[in-house]
Write an enzyme that holds these catalytic residues in place. Structure first.
Site, PDB file in Angstrom:
ATOM      1  N   LYS A 286       0.775  -1.066   0.029  1.00  0.00           N
ATOM      2  CA  LYS A 286      -0.406   0.383  -0.074  1.00  0.00           C
ATOM      3  C   LYS A 286       1.246   1.419   0.116  1.00  0.00           C
ATOM      4  CE  LYS A 286      -4.326   1.868   2.208  1.00  0.00           C
ATOM      5  NZ  LYS A 286      -5.402   1.410   3.377  1.00  0.00           N
ATOM      6  N   GLU A 369     -19.237  -5.353  10.460  1.00  0.00           N
ATOM      7  CA  GLU A 369     -20.000  -4.665  11.116  1.00  0.00           C
ATOM      8  C   GLU A 369     -21.523  -5.717  12.255  1.00  0.00           C
ATOM      9  OE1 GLU A 369     -18.268  -2.479   7.765  1.00  0.00           O
ATOM     10  OE2 GLU A 369     -19.590  -4.600   8.056  1.00  0.00           O
ATOM     11  N   ARG A 397     -25.208  -1.830   7.589  1.00  0.00           N
ATOM     12  CA  ARG A 397     -24.889  -3.920   7.611  1.00  0.00           C
ATOM     13  C   ARG A 397     -25.601  -4.250   8.841  1.00  0.00           C
ATOM     14  NH1 ARG A 397     -19.380  -4.750   3.820  1.00  0.00           N
ATOM     15  NH2 ARG A 397     -20.229  -4.370   2.247  1.00  0.00           N
TER      16      ARG A 397
END
Length: 637
Positions: A286, A369, A397
């Site tokens: 990343k 979640e 969610r």
């Protein structure tokens, strides 16, 4: 090449500039792809510096994006990106290069893939872990239509922690679907990856082996004794063929260097000749190619325009997320029953200090979640007091868990709901426009909305003391700069407060019932009304969406000529609708004006621009009320 600065001027990228469609990329020699990737990285550095936005993840998929569009016949072959944090290079290679500097701005490119924006954006995304399900749906649809096109889903290792991703993997095997999953493994989501799955991927890398494909496209195991994998999660080595994906029925290939574009092309060309569910595991870094982003991957997940110029904003008011984080620490110091949960949003939710101070009381459950909510329910069953820090858009969610696992059992769980209302440049996928609506229909729950950062702190304390489910929803960004009291005080549940009154002696009266972030601008609009017309105007900070202060509403109904509700939430089923329902129940007939977000998904812009366009800034509220008041007085006369 490793870059150390974000260029202020557009870099010279002659080869990239010739690519306005992937077909032009596919006409190049494979040996030219490294040069394309380098120019693309330079351009992403420049464009993201101009526009701000997601940064590290985009730099990490440069070579992978080039390889994918080179090997697959997009858009006929379907390419699905998960989340969309890494879609900027994809946008550049699919005809949107010259518009990339407009990304996240009003009337500019969307922050994420959007079907209405380009035929290459095969699936609109914003929340993670959808790519495999969507890709499987496309693969099965194309099978039914007897279309032999390829379907490729790109998913990150962080996104793989969500249950939806595993459900899709399982179902892909059940249907023997012709689906290619690219697992982009960078040991990160926004924060560092966590949990058993992250450890499993680390073990695959640390074995020093990879599953390769020979010239006939057949798999074989190759040893890499000199491999050095810089994972935080050191695990015992295992066999290359011994992994979760093979165990459930995927053909597994990898891991491969995600920054070796020529190797990626060879692998993808071989893999696409095979059938059935296939997974290609690549390792990327990343922030690859930009030294500061490689060194601090969390900080450079996204950047603002100020990051490029070196300037920094120092607002006097703290962010609401930081107010939450400080309250969390202060409350935990007083009560050792407090435990805190986040679904992979430690930094965004302001929990870094708490995590460092109380590591044994901090639980990052990764991108899960639904699990976060039910985990809290289980803790509450054992007499502890869990606090779930979650964005409004992500709590959607966990709605079933909120109803069945928390509210139905009336468990003592506190929800700190961040990013409520409009979120500006992130656009409709991240807007917290529906939480009043989806929460207030649920029995047992208390819902609060603070007018400023000090009231946010006191509401969080109030929610924590309430012996049942309670939620405080607060906006993104900075507060108003008010003094924050260090003492924790509890508010009376369901009690509103009058915060402003103008022209109190006037016979005609307007009453504004304001919720959360719209209280301060409602006061400014009320002052304009009072100056423009000889009308009394009262502004009430409602504080509670559920329960409403019914007595306050009854009292003002007896003397007002117009009720106005104002909220940074969808009008339909929102707080204003709750007021309407109460008045109907009480058989009180009064003229009503409900102001809030329209019944549509709003494109990205700055927060200020979006509020202005919706008529929810002070001037817009004033104009709407004045228009209704003028019509009403004409009708009365």
């Amino acid at each position: 090449m490793l870059y150390t600065e974000i260029p202020a001027q557009r870099p010279v990228t002659p080869l990239l500039d010739e690519i306005n469609h992937p077909q032009q990329l596919r006409q190049l020699e494979q040996s030219q792809l490294t040069q394309v990737a380098d120019q693309l990285r330079q351009y992403i550095l420049y464009a993201a510096g101009q526009s701000g936005g997601h940064f590290g993840a985009n730099l990490g998929v440069i070579e992978l994006t080039v390889a994918l569009h080179y090997c697959f016949n997009t858009p006929s072959d379907r390419l699905i990106w998960d989340v969309g944090h890494q879609a900027y290079p994809h946008k550049v290679l699919t005809g949107r290069r010259d518009r990339l500097t407009s990304i996240r701005a009003k009337d500019g490119l969307a922050a994420f893939p959007a079907r209405e924006e380009s035929e290459f954006d095969t699936f609109g995304v914003g929340h993670s872990s959808t790519a495999i399900s969507a890709g499987l749906g496309m693969a099965l649809a194309r099978r039914y239509q007897k279309d032999p096109c390829q379907v490729v889903s790109v998913v990150g290792d962080g996104a793989m922690t969500a249950g939806m991703a595993f459900e899709a993997l399982n179902d892909a095997v059940a249907h023997d679907a012709d689906l290619i999953v690219i697992l982009n493994d960078n040991d990160m989501s926004i924060s560092c990856s966590t949990g058993g799955f992250a450890k499993h991927l680390a073990a695959i890398w640390e074995q020093g082996q990879s599953v390769q494909l020979d010239d006939q496209g057949q798999p074989f195991i190759q040893s890499h004794p000199d491999w050095c994998y810089n994972s935080r999660l050191h695990q015992p080595a295992t066999d290359a063929a011994d992994n979760l994906f093979k165990a459930i029925g995927f053909d597994y290939f990898g891991p491969f260097d995600g920054h070796d574009v020529e190797q990626l092309v060879n692998v993808l060309n071989a893999v696409k000749k095979r059938k059935g569910p296939r997974l290609v595991h690549v390792y990327t870094v990343k922030g690859k190619g930009f030294a500061p982003a490689e060194a601090d991957q969390i900080k450079y997940h996204a950047i603002g325009k100020s990051t490029a110029s070196g300037a920094s904003s120092q607002p006097n008011a703290p962010k609401y997320a930081d107010v939450f984080g400080q309250w969390l620490c202060d409350e935990a110091e007083q009560d050792n029953r407090l435990l805190a949960i986040t679904p992979a949003m430690c930094e965004g939710s302001g929990m870094v200090k708490f995590a460092a101070k109380y590591p044994e009381r901090y639980f990052d459950v990764a991108i899960a979640e639904q699990h976060a909510v039910t985990l809290a329910a289980g803790m509450a069953c054992e007499g502890l007091k869990p606090v779930v820090a979650i964005y409004s858009t992500f709590l959607q969610r966990g709605y079933d868990q909120l109803i069945h696992d928390v509210a139905l059992q009336n468990l003592d769980v506190t929800f700190g709901i961040d990013r409520a209302g409009l979120v500006g440049e992130d656009g409709p996928t991240h807007a917290g426009a529906y939480d009043y609506a989806y929460m207030r229909t649920v029995p047992n729950i208390v819902i609060m909305a603070p007018k400023d950062e000090n009231e946010c702190r006191q509401m969080l304390h109030t929610a924590y003391l309430h012996p049942g489910p309670a939620a405080v929803r607060y906006p993104r960004g900075n507060g108003l700069g008010v003094h924050i009291e260090s003492e924790l005080k509890s508010l009376e549940i369901g009690r509103a407060e009058v915060v402003a009154s103008f022209n109190t002696d006037a016979s005609a009266r307007i009453t504004i019932l304001a919720f959360g972030s719209r209280v301060s601008v409602a006061i400014a609009a009320a002052e304009q009304l009072a100056n423009a017309d000889s009308v009394a105007v009262d502004v009430i900070n409602m504080r509670f969406v559920k329960p409403l202060d019914a007595q306050m509403i009854r009292d003002y109904a007896a003397k007002t000529d117009l009720f106005v509700t104002v909220e940074e939430h969808a009008v339909m089923a929102g707080a204003g609708s709750a007021v309407n329902e109460l008045l109907v129940q009480e058989q009180i007939l009064k003229p009503m004006l409900n102001l809030g977000l329209p019944d549509e998904f709003l494109a990205q812009a700055t927060h200020h621009e979006m509020l202005h366009d919706c008529g929810l800034d002070a001037q817009g509220i004033y104009r709407s009320i004045m228009k209704t008041w003028t019509q009403l007085t004409v009708e009365i006369e």
